[in-house]
Design a protein around this motif. Structure first.
Motif, PDB file in Angstrom:
ATOM      1  N   LEU A   1       0.827  -1.218   0.000  1.00 18.06           N
ATOM      2  CA  LEU A   1       0.000   0.000   0.000  1.00 18.06           C
ATOM      3  C   LEU A   1       0.855   1.260   0.000  1.00 18.06           C
ATOM      4  O   LEU A   1       0.514   2.266  -0.642  1.00 18.06           O
ATOM      5  N   ARG A   2       1.967   1.236   0.731  1.00 15.36           N
ATOM      6  CA  ARG A   2       2.809   2.419   0.820  1.00 15.36           C
ATOM      7  C   ARG A   2       3.398   2.763  -0.547  1.00 15.36           C
ATOM      8  O   ARG A   2       3.482   3.936  -0.933  1.00 15.36           O
ATOM      9  N   ALA A   3       3.788   1.739  -1.297  1.00 13.82           N
ATOM     10  CA  ALA A   3       4.357   1.979  -2.626  1.00 13.82           C
ATOM     11  C   ALA A   3       3.318   2.594  -3.563  1.00 13.82           C
ATOM     12  O   ALA A   3       3.613   3.511  -4.342  1.00 13.82           O
ATOM     13  N   VAL A   4       2.067   2.085  -3.478  1.00 13.78           N
ATOM     14  CA  VAL A   4       1.007   2.640  -4.318  1.00 13.78           C
ATOM     15  C   VAL A   4       0.729   4.096  -3.952  1.00 13.78           C
ATOM     16  O   VAL A   4       0.566   4.970  -4.820  1.00 13.78           O
ATOM     17  N   ALA A   5       0.669   4.392  -2.652  1.00 11.82           N
ATOM     18  CA  ALA A   5       0.375   5.757  -2.213  1.00 11.82           C
ATOM     19  C   ALA A   5       1.469   6.719  -2.649  1.00 11.82           C
ATOM     20  O   ALA A   5       1.200   7.837  -3.114  1.00 11.82           O
ATOM     21  N   VAL A   6       2.735   6.301  -2.502  1.00 18.42           N
ATOM     22  CA  VAL A   6       3.835   7.178  -2.906  1.00 18.42           C
ATOM     23  C   VAL A   6       3.851   7.358  -4.422  1.00 18.42           C
ATOM     24  O   VAL A   6       4.094   8.458  -4.941  1.00 18.42           O
ATOM     25  N   THR A   7       3.602   6.286  -5.152  1.00 15.38           N
ATOM     26  CA  THR A   7       3.573   6.391  -6.616  1.00 15.38           C
ATOM     27  C   THR A   7       2.478   7.346  -7.081  1.00 15.38           C
ATOM     28  O   THR A   7       2.649   8.078  -8.062  1.00 15.38           O
ATOM     29  N   ALA A   8       1.335   7.355  -6.395  1.00 11.30           N
ATOM     30  CA  ALA A   8       0.226   8.233  -6.794  1.00 11.30           C
ATOM     31  C   ALA A   8       0.594   9.703  -6.703  1.00 11.30           C
ATOM     32  O   ALA A   8       0.018  10.540  -7.412  1.00 11.30           O
TER      33      ALA A   8
END
Length: 702
Positions: free
Chosen positions: A213-220
């Motif tokens: 989830l953290r990777a998705v949030a940062v990528t967004a």
């Protein structure tokens, strides 16, 4: 260009630092992932370079480059610290990078849309957060290698809160469409990034995917610099309205589906023993709820999105699309055009909106928002033709063909103004003029298309109004003619009754008395025939003379009804004979004309006779009379003019019984009579009686 060279150089250095940190690090050393952070750093640095080219005079590109550099600095420090845990330099670099990101982000938000901190309050808040960031950097460096996520989260939350307040304040004070659009682009990026993060969180809770989830949030967060770069492009800046509306609508619908899915999962968890039938029922119930709520929720979200973006419940193109339907309402066209101008000014963010309508060789400013007063523009035939054929045009075209629409201060520059001709079937009916504030966003192709469609609908409305006015005038004329026909018929009936009583009176007082006397004389002569033959002969001679008188009396009476000369010889001879009998010297001027229908000749003859009698009574003893008769353009035209004293037509004398009789006579055949008179100038009675088509054809053939 030179002032942005350091910005671009710094962005390139940030890109290089991020690439180096990614190559030197190993998996797991950079938190969310080295490639994720690399993408984020590259997006900020590349966005800074793009923005520096699009907005070379604004410091926003420098703020974006600094954020990208801070991310690259954090990546370098983390990668170096992972390989050398005791390195003070690596710890310092990481601490400076982590602590700098929230203050730099606040600088960026408070400086939107151009990156300048214009007010003292904004600079004070930025300085406060900068101080807190410096303190956090010292803390992170002193207590290395710990990250202290609570401190970082606290500083980030404070920066977000202050930035949100400043952003809302700046949005409320934005006065131009360009400023609002540039503020809306980062809002779209933030909303979309938040939506992606929340969607990932929901999917993870429902199906266990995605795991990171953290990777998705940062990528967004990549969408933030992307939105800032897009918002700096002049051609793309105005496209944010539709994009933001669709994003809000789609996000709300996605949230609805997620909430329904969570409800199904929660219910399923409480009834696991119900078996497959319960699972199937819950799935069907969830689908039914989503289907039922889809349309009303979508409409509410659409209205809310329009309200947030445009300031009202409808988008600009919807106002234009509904203009045609509003024409069917029982509202005056002026009010509809005023409503349209007000909606157009609001939705297209205009300084003013005007509708000019054509009246002959002039353009009149009929509707204007705000109020600028009535105005008129004179147009020549060439200008009318050119404007009617032109499409939606800008200031260069206006300066040539409609220079009066530009003020003196606008004559030498290119103001944001458009003129849309309002036409129907090639006929110019008016123009629509719209103008934005100087320095605001230029009109785009979508604006021109909307104005063209609007002008087409307004042209149809004005054309329909013109047809309605012409129809109303025709109806009024028909009503007037019908009323006049009823009055004329009533007068004709009354005149017929009067004429019948006159004939009866003339017969009773004239010919009847002669005939009664003849009957008495005849009986007396019979009684004296045997006793006094000589007296009887004398009485018979007297009876013969009286009989001649009776015959003459009847002939004179018959001449008053329809003159034999008119029946036998036609209008020329009958009018000359009438002129010879007139009380004043009369000349008759008649073209080479022939015979016409008996009713037409009688109407003209008696009108001329009435005019001769009126002239004999009122013109004066020294006046002369001229009768003219000719055939012109399929009609007989007569003119009886005297050189007498004349009169004032406004005094009511032209409405006398004689003039009314003349109008009734020629009006029965579709003709007309007018009186031209003035004191000391004499009087002319001019009449025109159209000839039947067969009669015209016969005359032409002759």
């Amino acid at each position: 260009m030179q002032r942005n060279s350091p910005t671009r150089l710094g962005a390139l250095v940030g890109i290089a630092g991020a690439v180096v940190a990614t190559l030197e690090s190993t998996h797991g050393q950079l938190g969310p992932g080295r490639y994720v952070l690399l993408a984020v750093a590259l997006s900020w640095c590349i966005g800074a370079i793009v923005t520096s080219f699009e907005r070379p005079g604004e410091p926003i590109a420098a703020s974006m480059a600094l954020i990208g550099g801070a991310i690259a600095l954090t990546m370098l420090g983390s990668a170096e610290l992972a390989g050398h845990p005791g390195s003070d330099t690596a710890a310092l670099i990481r601490a400076l990078g982590l602590a700098a990101i929230p203050p730099l982000g606040l600088h960026l938000v408070l400086g939107l849309p151009d990156g300048r901190l214009e007010s003292r309050i904004r600079r004070s808040w930025a300085l406060t957060v900068d101080t807190a960031g410096a303190a956090l950097a010292v803390w992170l460096f002193v207590d290395r290698p710990r990250l202290h996520p609570v401190g970082i989260a606290t500083l980030t939350a404070a920066a977000v809160a202050v930035g949100l307040v400043g952003y809302v304040s700046r949005c409320q004070r934005a006065r131009t469409q360009a400023a609002r659009a540039r503020l809306q682009w980062p809002a779209w990026g933030a909303l979309t990034a938040t939506g992606i993060a929340l969607g990932a969180l929901l999917l993870n809770a429902l199906v266990g995917w995605p795991p990171e989830l953290r990777a998705v949030a940062v990528t967004a967060t990549v969408l933030l610099p992307v939105s800032l770069a897009l918002g700096s492009h002049p051609a793309l800046i105005v496209r944010i309205d539709r994009l933001l509306v669709h994003t809000i609508t789609f996000g709300g619908l996605a949230a609805l589906i997620g909430i329904v899915a969570l409800g199904v999962i929660a219910s399923l968890g409480r009834s696991l023993d119900a078996g497959e039938r319960g699972v199937l029922g819950l799935a069907i119930a969830g689908a039914a709820v989503a289907a039922i709520l889809w349309v009303p929720v979508r409409e509410r979200l659409q209205g809310y999105a329009n309200l947030r973006v445009y300031g009202e419940q409808h988008a600009p193109d919807e106002v234009i699309r509904t203009f045609g339907s509003r024409l069917t309402r029982a509202l005056p066209l002026d009010e509809l055009l005023l409503q349209l101008a007000e909606s157009l000014k609001k939705t297209m963010d205009l300084e003013r909106a005007e509708v000019w309508t054509r009246n002959g060789g002039q353009l009149e400013r009929s509707v204007f928002v705000p109020d600028r007063g009535h105005a008129e523009l004179d147009l020549g035939n060439e200008e009318v033709s050119v404007i009617a054929r032109a499409g939606v045009s800008g200031p260069a075209w206006i300066r040539v063909w409609l220079p009066s629409l530009l003020s003196e201060s606008e004559a030498g520059n290119e103001p944001p103004i458009r003129v849309a001709p309002v036409t129907n079937s090639g006929e110019l009916l008016g123009v629509i003029v719209v103008r934005r504030v100087d320095g605001d966003t230029a009109f785009q192709e979508e604006d021109d298309q909307a104005l063209a469609e609007l002008a087409r609908q307004v042209g149809l409305a004005l054309h329909n109004l013109k047809l309605d006015s012409a129809l109303q005038e025709s109806l009024d004329e028909v009503r007037r003619q019908a009323d006049e026909l009823r009055r004329s018929r009533a007068r004709i009936v009354e005149a017929t009754d009067l004429e019948r009583r006159r004939i009866e009176r003339d017969l009773h007082d004239g010919a009847q008395q002669h005939l009664v006397a003849l009957a008495v004389s005849t009986r007396l002569a019979r009684q004296l025939a045997d006793s006094d033959p000589d007296a009887t002969k004398g009485m018979l001679d007297q009876i013969a003379a009286d009989l001649q008188d009776a015959v003459q009396e009847l002939r004179n009476l018959a001449h008053g009804i329809y003159p034999p000369l008119l029946m036998d010889r036609g209008l020329p001879d009958a009018l000359r004979a009438a002129g010879n009998r007139a009380a004043l010297p009369t000349s008759v001027e008649i073209d080479d004309i022939g015979r016409y229908p008996q009713q037409v000749e009688a109407a003209i003859y008696f009108c001329c006779l009435e005019a001769l009698q009126n002239a004999g009574k009122h013109a004066g003893a020294d006046a002369t009379i001229t009768i003219r008769l000719s055939e012109e353009q399929g009609a007989l035209v007569f003119d009886v003019t005297d050189t007498g004293a004349g009169f004032d037509p406004s005094s009511g004398a032209a409405q006398g019984h004689g003039f009314v009789n003349m109008a009734d006579r020629v009006g029965a055949f579709g003709g007309s009579v007018r009186i031209d008179s003035a004191t000391t100038r004499g009087t002319s009675v001019i009449g025109r009686v159209p000839l039947p088509e067969p009669e015209i054809a016969t005359r032409s053939g002759a």
